[in-house]
Design an enzyme around this catalytic site. Structure first.
Site, PDB file in Angstrom:
ATOM      1  N   CYS A 131      17.851  36.468  41.233  1.00 15.71           N
ATOM      2  CA  CYS A 131      18.777  35.367  41.649  1.00 15.71           C
ATOM      3  C   CYS A 131      18.173  34.956  42.861  1.00 15.71           C
ATOM      4  O   CYS A 131      18.649  33.840  43.398  1.00 15.71           O
ATOM      5  CB  CYS A 131      20.276  36.142  41.756  1.00 15.71           C
ATOM      6  SG  CYS A 131      20.780  36.837  40.286  1.00 15.71           S
ATOM      7  N   HIS A 274      24.151  31.883  46.498  1.00 15.98           N
ATOM      8  CA  HIS A 274      23.968  32.183  45.013  1.00 15.98           C
ATOM      9  C   HIS A 274      25.226  32.319  44.486  1.00 15.98           C
ATOM     10  O   HIS A 274      26.014  32.795  44.860  1.00 15.98           O
ATOM     11  CB  HIS A 274      22.829  33.349  44.944  1.00 15.98           C
ATOM     12  CG  HIS A 274      23.025  34.033  43.597  1.00 15.98           C
ATOM     13  ND1 HIS A 274      22.911  33.271  42.073  1.00 15.98           N
ATOM     14  CD2 HIS A 274      23.384  35.414  43.076  1.00 15.98           C
ATOM     15  CE1 HIS A 274      22.808  34.138  41.450  1.00 15.98           C
ATOM     16  NE2 HIS A 274      23.265  35.471  41.801  1.00 15.98           N
ATOM     17  N   ASN A 305      27.218  32.498  36.525  1.00 16.97           N
ATOM     18  CA  ASN A 305      26.121  32.923  37.199  1.00 16.97           C
ATOM     19  C   ASN A 305      24.758  32.707  36.455  1.00 16.97           C
ATOM     20  O   ASN A 305      24.679  33.260  35.525  1.00 16.97           O
ATOM     21  CB  ASN A 305      26.399  34.308  37.682  1.00 16.97           C
ATOM     22  CG  ASN A 305      25.342  35.011  38.353  1.00 16.97           C
ATOM     23  OD1 ASN A 305      23.985  34.552  38.134  1.00 16.97           O
ATOM     24  ND2 ASN A 305      25.445  36.147  39.027  1.00 16.97           N
TER      25      ASN A 305
HETATM   26  C1  LIG Z   1      31.945  43.283  37.887  1.00 16.01           C
HETATM   27  C2  LIG Z   1      33.358  43.371  38.707  1.00 16.01           C
HETATM   28  C3  LIG Z   1      34.059  41.951  38.720  1.00 16.01           C
HETATM   29  C4  LIG Z   1      34.098  44.500  37.978  1.00 16.01           C
HETATM   30  O1  LIG Z   1      35.226  44.356  39.129  1.00 16.01           O
HETATM   31  P1  LIG Z   1      35.573  45.949  39.678  1.00 16.01           P
HETATM   32  O2  LIG Z   1      36.868  45.807  40.170  1.00 16.01           O
HETATM   33  O3  LIG Z   1      34.485  46.430  40.344  1.00 16.01           O
HETATM   34  O4  LIG Z   1      35.857  46.734  38.280  1.00 16.01           O
HETATM   35  P2  LIG Z   1      35.940  48.408  38.085  1.00 16.01           P
HETATM   36  O5  LIG Z   1      34.606  48.617  37.156  1.00 16.01           O
HETATM   37  O6  LIG Z   1      35.779  49.101  39.205  1.00 16.01           O
HETATM   38  O7  LIG Z   1      36.937  48.508  37.177  1.00 16.01           O
HETATM   39  C5  LIG Z   1      38.309  48.123  37.717  1.00 16.01           C
HETATM   40  C6  LIG Z   1      39.391  48.064  36.619  1.00 16.01           C
HETATM   41  O8  LIG Z   1      39.012  46.757  35.820  1.00 16.01           O
HETATM   42  C7  LIG Z   1      38.910  47.322  34.453  1.00 16.01           C
HETATM   43  N1  LIG Z   1      37.740  46.397  33.939  1.00 16.01           N
HETATM   44  C8  LIG Z   1      36.371  46.643  33.971  1.00 16.01           C
HETATM   45  N2  LIG Z   1      35.896  45.388  33.470  1.00 16.01           N
HETATM   46  C9  LIG Z   1      36.911  44.672  33.150  1.00 16.01           C
HETATM   47  C10 LIG Z   1      36.778  43.622  32.261  1.00 16.01           C
HETATM   48  N3  LIG Z   1      35.691  42.853  31.912  1.00 16.01           N
HETATM   49  N4  LIG Z   1      37.773  43.138  31.790  1.00 16.01           N
HETATM   50  C11 LIG Z   1      39.285  43.811  32.110  1.00 16.01           C
HETATM   51  N5  LIG Z   1      39.272  44.847  32.870  1.00 16.01           N
HETATM   52  C12 LIG Z   1      38.182  45.426  33.049  1.00 16.01           C
HETATM   53  C13 LIG Z   1      38.436  48.681  34.383  1.00 16.01           C
HETATM   54  O9  LIG Z   1      38.487  49.303  33.208  1.00 16.01           O
HETATM   55  C14 LIG Z   1      39.110  49.354  35.549  1.00 16.01           C
HETATM   56  O10 LIG Z   1      40.631  49.534  35.037  1.00 16.01           O
HETATM   57  P3  LIG Z   1      41.383  50.681  35.605  1.00 16.01           P
HETATM   58  O11 LIG Z   1      41.619  50.424  36.998  1.00 16.01           O
HETATM   59  O12 LIG Z   1      42.562  50.629  34.826  1.00 16.01           O
HETATM   60  O13 LIG Z   1      40.676  51.933  35.366  1.00 16.01           O
HETATM   61  C15 LIG Z   1      33.065  43.453  40.317  1.00 16.01           C
HETATM   62  O14 LIG Z   1      32.234  44.701  40.535  1.00 16.01           O
HETATM   63  C16 LIG Z   1      31.883  42.163  40.840  1.00 16.01           C
HETATM   64  O15 LIG Z   1      32.325  41.267  40.872  1.00 16.01           O
HETATM   65  N6  LIG Z   1      30.868  42.883  41.109  1.00 16.01           N
HETATM   66  C17 LIG Z   1      29.922  41.944  41.507  1.00 16.01           C
HETATM   67  C18 LIG Z   1      29.097  41.439  40.068  1.00 16.01           C
HETATM   68  C19 LIG Z   1      28.271  40.477  40.654  1.00 16.01           C
HETATM   69  O16 LIG Z   1      28.460  39.359  41.258  1.00 16.01           O
HETATM   70  N7  LIG Z   1      27.085  40.178  39.949  1.00 16.01           N
HETATM   71  C20 LIG Z   1      26.111  39.284  39.875  1.00 16.01           C
HETATM   72  C21 LIG Z   1      24.699  39.815  40.515  1.00 16.01           C
HETATM   73  S1  LIG Z   1      23.501  38.736  41.069  1.00 16.01           S
END
Ligand SMILES: CC(C)(COP(=O)(O)OP(=O)(O)OC[C@H]1O[C@@H](n2cnc3c(N)ncnc32)[C@H](O)[C@@H]1OP(=O)(O)O)[C@@H](O)C(=O)NCCC(=O)NCCS
EC number: 2.3.1.180
Length: 349
Positions: A131, A274, A305
């Site tokens: 990215c 980004h 993204n």
């Molecule tokens: C990916 C992202 C949105 C996930 O969110 P998060 O809050 O970290 O999610 P977690 O894996 O900790 O899970 C939190 C909860 O959401 C749920 N969850 C995870 N993915 C899910 C999805 N796609 N849909 C619904 N629920 C989801 C989990 O089961 C968990 O539930 P619980 O609290 O009941 O156990 C977040 O980590 C993020 O934005 N990361 C940056 C990613 C990014 O920008 N990448 C680009 C790289 S260049």
């Protein structure tokens, strides 16, 4: 120390006497036709439109046609960038393609792009900086033009991430989209690209990565017991680690990049991070204490993204929609798998 060799003096090689200035002369973008909604993504993962919008800011993204390649998308974006730069393709001396989704290990995609655009015999190569690829390309192009190596460089960020996304992976299926953005960098009378701050954290290779190396797929392909069921090398990421790194470390890089350019955030006319995730962008704005008058790129809502393509796509959209002024100053910062990052302040074309 002057280099010496036995017997014969070493002649002095030709070298540019003075550095020139460089700037972005034209930007172009291409988004594939097909709009993919969150509802469609949720057919394969246990999620909801509401959750995806709230956690990422993404409402829709675009997916390329199965027969549409990264070179096809790059060509469309490049034609627009070259046209807007007001130059003839024949004036381009080098083509740099930033991509991690060109499906051939070799040859690179850039030579084919140069040929399609009718550029005679350009230097042409791909770079792999995920990215942050586009900002790496802009830095290289700036140095090449400034040193006098070439007069014009075409820099393209392009991805067909739909080919490398596991549609059943809850952690990444909703994030990625396809598209291309391109810039022509050329000679300028005044500085148009500020110092690049870049770096890498090679101990964090597992944070965003292709799930299996190609070499692991080969035995699976040759093993008849797999009956053609072969794991595809999708990209996976540790969402929370990416989030924390982007917000804390990348915000500081952004602050340092503005200072290195000799300006303050008050002087900016646009902030184009980004398009990783809308929540990351919001957190960076806070950490930067970005003045309210500076417009912020939010192309992720409709484009998802698109990795290396996201910054040029977002910047051209801001210019097209008159959200940012031509000739204004923009802070751009790319960060992603590696982990790697690169940032600079640029004068918008
Ligand atoms: C990916 C992202 C949105 C996930 O969110 P998060 O809050 O970290 O999610 P977690 O894996 O900790 O899970 C939190 C909860 O959401 C749920 N969850 C995870 N993915 C899910 C999805 N796609 N849909 C619904 N629920 C989801 C989990 O089961 C968990 O539930 P619980 O609290 O009941 O156990 C977040 O980590 C993020 O934005 N990361 C940056 C990613 C990014 O920008 N990448 C680009 C790289 S260049």
């Amino acid at each position: 120390m002057t280099p010496t060799r036995p017997g014969r003096p070493v002649p002095t090689l030709t070298s540019p006497q003075t550095l020139r200035h460089a700037r972005i002369l034209g930007l172009g973008g291409y988004r594939p036709e097909r709009v993919v909604t969150n509802e469609e993504i949720c057919r394969h993962i246990d999620s909801s439109d509401e959750w995806i919008q709230q956690r990422s800011g993404i409402v829709t993204r675009r997916f390329a046609r199965p027969d549409e390649t990264v070179v096809d998308m790059a060509e469309a974006a490049s034609r627009q960038a070259v046209d807007r730069a007001g130059i003839d393709p024949g004036q381009i001396g080098a083509v740099i393609m930033a991509t991690v989704t060109h499906p051939y290990q070799t040859p690179a995609a850039a030579p084919e792009l140069g040929h399609r655009l009718g550029i005679p015999d350009p230097a042409a190569f791909d770079i792999s900086a995920a990215c942050a690829g586009y900002c790496h390309g802009i830095s290289l192009a700036n140095d090449m033009v400034r040193a006098g190596t070439v007069d014009h460089v075409l820099v393209v960020g392009v991805e067909k991430l739909s080919d490398f996304t596991d549609k059943h992976d809850r952690g990444s299926a909703f994030i990625f989209g396809d598209g291309a953005g391109a810039a022509v960098v050329g000679v300028s009378e005044t500085p148009g690209i500020g110092p690049t701050l870049w770096g890498s954290l090679g101990d964090k290779t597992d944070v965003i990565t292709q799930r299996e190396p190609w070499t692991e797929l080969r035995p699976a392909m040759e093993d008849p017991s797999h009956h053609g069921e072969i794991a595809w090398p999708s990209f996976v990421m540790q969402g929370q680690t990416v989030f924390r790194w982007a917000v804390f470390s990348m915000a500081q890089v952004a602050i340092d990049t503005v200072a290195a350019a000799g300006i303050t955030t008050d002087d900016l006319d646009a902030f184009v991070p980004h398009q990783a995730n809308m929540r990351i962008t919001d957190a960076m704005i806070k950490a930067l204490k970005l003045p309210a008058h500076v417009p912020v790129a939010r192309d992720i809502a409709e484009t998802g993204n698109t990795s290396a393509a996201s910054i040029p796509l977002a910047m051209s959209r801001m210019l097209d929609e008159r959200e940012a002024p031509h000739g204004g100053l923009a802070l751009q910062i790319g960060f992603g798998a590696g982990l790697v990052y690169a940032a600079q302040v640029v004068v918008m074309p």
